[in-house]
Scaffold this motif. Structure first.
Motif, PDB file in Angstrom:
ATOM      1  N   ALA A  50      -2.829  12.782  15.666  1.00 14.26           N
ATOM      2  CA  ALA A  50      -2.896  14.219  15.396  1.00 14.26           C
ATOM      3  C   ALA A  50      -1.919  14.576  14.283  1.00 14.26           C
ATOM      4  O   ALA A  50      -0.765  14.156  14.307  1.00 14.26           O
ATOM      5  CB  ALA A  50      -2.597  15.017  16.658  1.00 14.26           C
ATOM      6  N   GLY A  51      -2.405  15.302  13.303  1.00 14.05           N
ATOM      7  CA  GLY A  51      -1.603  15.678  12.148  1.00 14.05           C
ATOM      8  C   GLY A  51      -1.745  14.716  10.979  1.00 14.05           C
ATOM      9  O   GLY A  51      -1.268  14.994   9.886  1.00 14.05           O
ATOM     10  N   GLN A  52      -2.386  13.572  11.222  1.00 12.84           N
ATOM     11  CA  GLN A  52      -2.593  12.581  10.161  1.00 12.84           C
ATOM     12  C   GLN A  52      -4.082  12.272  10.003  1.00 12.84           C
ATOM     13  O   GLN A  52      -4.481  11.140   9.746  1.00 12.84           O
ATOM     14  CB  GLN A  52      -1.811  11.312  10.477  1.00 12.84           C
ATOM     15  CG  GLN A  52      -0.322  11.535  10.532  1.00 12.84           C
ATOM     16  CD  GLN A  52       0.433  10.260  10.845  1.00 12.84           C
ATOM     17  OE1 GLN A  52      -0.068   9.154  10.677  1.00 12.84           O
ATOM     18  NE2 GLN A  52       1.647  10.414  11.321  1.00 12.84           N
ATOM     19  N   GLU A  53      -4.908  13.309  10.140  1.00  7.35           N
ATOM     20  CA  GLU A  53      -6.352  13.140  10.078  1.00  7.35           C
ATOM     21  C   GLU A  53      -6.845  12.696   8.706  1.00  7.35           C
ATOM     22  O   GLU A  53      -7.978  12.254   8.569  1.00  7.35           O
ATOM     23  CB  GLU A  53      -7.051  14.442  10.489  1.00  7.35           C
ATOM     24  CG  GLU A  53      -6.911  14.785  11.959  1.00  7.35           C
ATOM     25  CD  GLU A  53      -5.628  15.532  12.294  1.00  7.35           C
ATOM     26  OE1 GLU A  53      -4.756  15.696  11.409  1.00  7.35           O
ATOM     27  OE2 GLU A  53      -5.494  15.957  13.450  1.00  7.35           O
ATOM     28  N   ASP A  54      -5.991  12.758   7.704  1.00  9.67           N
ATOM     29  CA  ASP A  54      -6.392  12.322   6.361  1.00  9.67           C
ATOM     30  C   ASP A  54      -6.373  10.796   6.225  1.00  9.67           C
ATOM     31  O   ASP A  54      -6.846  10.253   5.223  1.00  9.67           O
ATOM     32  CB  ASP A  54      -5.511  12.973   5.295  1.00  9.67           C
ATOM     33  CG  ASP A  54      -4.035  12.699   5.482  1.00  9.67           C
ATOM     34  OD1 ASP A  54      -3.600  12.452   6.628  1.00  9.67           O
ATOM     35  OD2 ASP A  54      -3.297  12.742   4.484  1.00  9.67           O
ATOM     36  N   THR A  55      -5.856  10.079   7.233  1.00 11.08           N
ATOM     37  CA  THR A  55      -5.828   8.612   7.213  1.00 11.08           C
ATOM     38  C   THR A  55      -6.335   8.042   8.542  1.00 11.08           C
ATOM     39  O   THR A  55      -5.604   7.360   9.255  1.00 11.08           O
ATOM     40  CB  THR A  55      -4.401   8.087   6.925  1.00 11.08           C
ATOM     41  OG1 THR A  55      -3.511   8.634   7.911  1.00 11.08           O
ATOM     42  CG2 THR A  55      -3.931   8.455   5.545  1.00 11.08           C
ATOM     43  N   PRO A  56      -7.599   8.313   8.874  1.00 15.07           N
ATOM     44  CA  PRO A  56      -8.123   7.825  10.160  1.00 15.07           C
ATOM     45  C   PRO A  56      -8.596   6.382  10.089  1.00 15.07           C
ATOM     46  O   PRO A  56      -8.844   5.839   9.019  1.00 15.07           O
ATOM     47  CB  PRO A  56      -9.327   8.740  10.394  1.00 15.07           C
ATOM     48  CG  PRO A  56      -9.841   8.991   9.015  1.00 15.07           C
ATOM     49  CD  PRO A  56      -8.587   9.113   8.167  1.00 15.07           C
ATOM     50  N   LEU A  57      -8.724   5.765  11.268  1.00 16.38           N
ATOM     51  CA  LEU A  57      -9.453   4.510  11.392  1.00 16.38           C
ATOM     52  C   LEU A  57     -10.923   4.883  11.470  1.00 16.38           C
ATOM     53  O   LEU A  57     -11.283   5.850  12.136  1.00 16.38           O
ATOM     54  CB  LEU A  57      -9.044   3.770  12.662  1.00 16.38           C
ATOM     55  CG  LEU A  57      -7.621   3.247  12.713  1.00 16.38           C
ATOM     56  CD1 LEU A  57      -7.326   2.675  14.082  1.00 16.38           C
ATOM     57  CD2 LEU A  57      -7.404   2.200  11.644  1.00 16.38           C
ATOM     58  N   THR A  58     -11.779   4.138  10.812  1.00 11.65           N
ATOM     59  CA  THR A  58     -13.200   4.468  10.745  1.00 11.65           C
ATOM     60  C   THR A  58     -14.040   3.286  11.203  1.00 11.65           C
ATOM     61  O   THR A  58     -13.768   2.152  10.830  1.00 11.65           O
ATOM     62  CB  THR A  58     -13.599   4.814   9.298  1.00 11.65           C
ATOM     63  OG1 THR A  58     -12.732   5.818   8.810  1.00 11.65           O
ATOM     64  CG2 THR A  58     -15.021   5.301   9.224  1.00 11.65           C
ATOM     65  N   ASP A  59     -15.050   3.578  12.022  1.00  8.43           N
ATOM     66  CA  ASP A  59     -15.996   2.553  12.461  1.00  8.43           C
ATOM     67  C   ASP A  59     -17.250   3.264  12.951  1.00  8.43           C
ATOM     68  O   ASP A  59     -17.353   4.476  12.835  1.00  8.43           O
ATOM     69  CB  ASP A  59     -15.383   1.700  13.571  1.00  8.43           C
ATOM     70  CG  ASP A  59     -15.907   0.270  13.572  1.00  8.43           C
ATOM     71  OD1 ASP A  59     -17.097   0.071  13.241  1.00  8.43           O
ATOM     72  OD2 ASP A  59     -15.152  -0.642  13.902  1.00  8.43           O
ATOM     73  N   SER A  60     -18.164   2.526  13.526  1.00 10.42           N
ATOM     74  CA  SER A  60     -19.382   3.138  14.050  1.00 10.42           C
ATOM     75  C   SER A  60     -19.075   3.864  15.361  1.00 10.42           C
ATOM     76  O   SER A  60     -18.063   3.590  16.026  1.00 10.42           O
ATOM     77  CB  SER A  60     -20.452   2.073  14.300  1.00 10.42           C
ATOM     78  OG  SER A  60     -20.046   1.231  15.376  1.00 10.42           O
ATOM     79  N   ARG A  61     -19.937   4.782  15.734  1.00 10.95           N
ATOM     80  CA  ARG A  61     -19.760   5.472  17.019  1.00 10.95           C
ATOM     81  C   ARG A  61     -19.796   4.482  18.169  1.00 10.95           C
ATOM     82  O   ARG A  61     -19.061   4.609  19.133  1.00 10.95           O
ATOM     83  CB  ARG A  61     -20.852   6.529  17.198  1.00 10.95           C
ATOM     84  CG  ARG A  61     -20.682   7.709  16.287  1.00 10.95           C
ATOM     85  CD  ARG A  61     -21.742   8.743  16.527  1.00 10.95           C
ATOM     86  NE  ARG A  61     -21.639   9.794  15.519  1.00 10.95           N
ATOM     87  CZ  ARG A  61     -22.339  10.898  15.534  1.00 10.95           C
ATOM     88  NH1 ARG A  61     -23.215  11.118  16.486  1.00 10.95           N
ATOM     89  NH2 ARG A  61     -22.186  11.798  14.592  1.00 10.95           N
ATOM     90  N   GLU A  62     -20.658   3.477  18.071  1.00 10.23           N
ATOM     91  CA  GLU A  62     -20.753   2.470  19.126  1.00 10.23           C
ATOM     92  C   GLU A  62     -19.448   1.684  19.260  1.00 10.23           C
ATOM     93  O   GLU A  62     -19.004   1.386  20.363  1.00 10.23           O
ATOM     94  CB  GLU A  62     -21.921   1.518  18.867  1.00 10.23           C
ATOM     95  CG  GLU A  62     -22.137   0.505  19.970  1.00 10.23           C
ATOM     96  CD  GLU A  62     -22.345   1.120  21.353  1.00 10.23           C
ATOM     97  OE1 GLU A  62     -21.859   0.519  22.333  1.00 10.23           O
ATOM     98  OE2 GLU A  62     -22.975   2.188  21.457  1.00 10.23           O
ATOM     99  N   ALA A  63     -18.820   1.346  18.150  1.00 12.01           N
ATOM    100  CA  ALA A  63     -17.544   0.630  18.202  1.00 12.01           C
ATOM    101  C   ALA A  63     -16.466   1.498  18.848  1.00 12.01           C
ATOM    102  O   ALA A  63     -15.682   1.008  19.664  1.00 12.01           O
ATOM    103  CB  ALA A  63     -17.118   0.212  16.801  1.00 12.01           C
ATOM    104  N   LEU A  64     -16.428   2.783  18.515  1.00  7.91           N
ATOM    105  CA  LEU A  64     -15.451   3.682  19.119  1.00  7.91           C
ATOM    106  C   LEU A  64     -15.726   3.826  20.611  1.00  7.91           C
ATOM    107  O   LEU A  64     -14.810   3.795  21.426  1.00  7.91           O
ATOM    108  CB  LEU A  64     -15.477   5.052  18.441  1.00  7.91           C
ATOM    109  CG  LEU A  64     -14.491   6.074  18.995  1.00  7.91           C
ATOM    110  CD1 LEU A  64     -13.054   5.582  18.874  1.00  7.91           C
ATOM    111  CD2 LEU A  64     -14.661   7.407  18.287  1.00  7.91           C
TER     112      LEU A  64
END
Length: 63
Positions: free
Chosen positions: A33-47
Motif C-alpha cells: 500500500a502506497g507503492q502501487e506504482d511498482t507492483p508485482l504483475t502476473d495473471s489472475r490465475e497465478a495471483l
C-alpha cells in the motif's frame, strides 16, 4: 502503466498493508500500500494460486 482497479488495502497485524488489483486485460497486481506504482504483475490465475497457497499455510515459514 495499465489502468488498474485496486481493491482496498489489506492490513495484517502491524503495518504490513498490501493491495491487490486487476486490469481489463486479465492481469493481476499486488503491491505494498502506497507503492502501487511498482507492483508485482502476473495473471489472475497465478495471483489466485498464490493466495490459495498462502491461505493453506504454505508460506507460514516465511513469517
Amino acid at each position: 502503466m495499465a489502468d488498474i482497479n485496486w481493491e482496498e488495502p489489506f492490513c495484517a497485524e502491524g503495518n504490513n498493508c498490501f493491495r491487490v488489483g486487476t486490469d481489463l486485460e486479465g492481469n493481476a497486481y499486488i503491491a505494498v500500500a502506497g507503492q502501487e506504482d511498482t507492483p508485482l504483475t502476473d495473471s489472475r490465475e497465478a495471483l489466485r494460486s498464490l493466495i490459495l497457497e498462502i491461505k493453506a499455510g504454505k508460506a507460514d515459514h516465511l513469517l
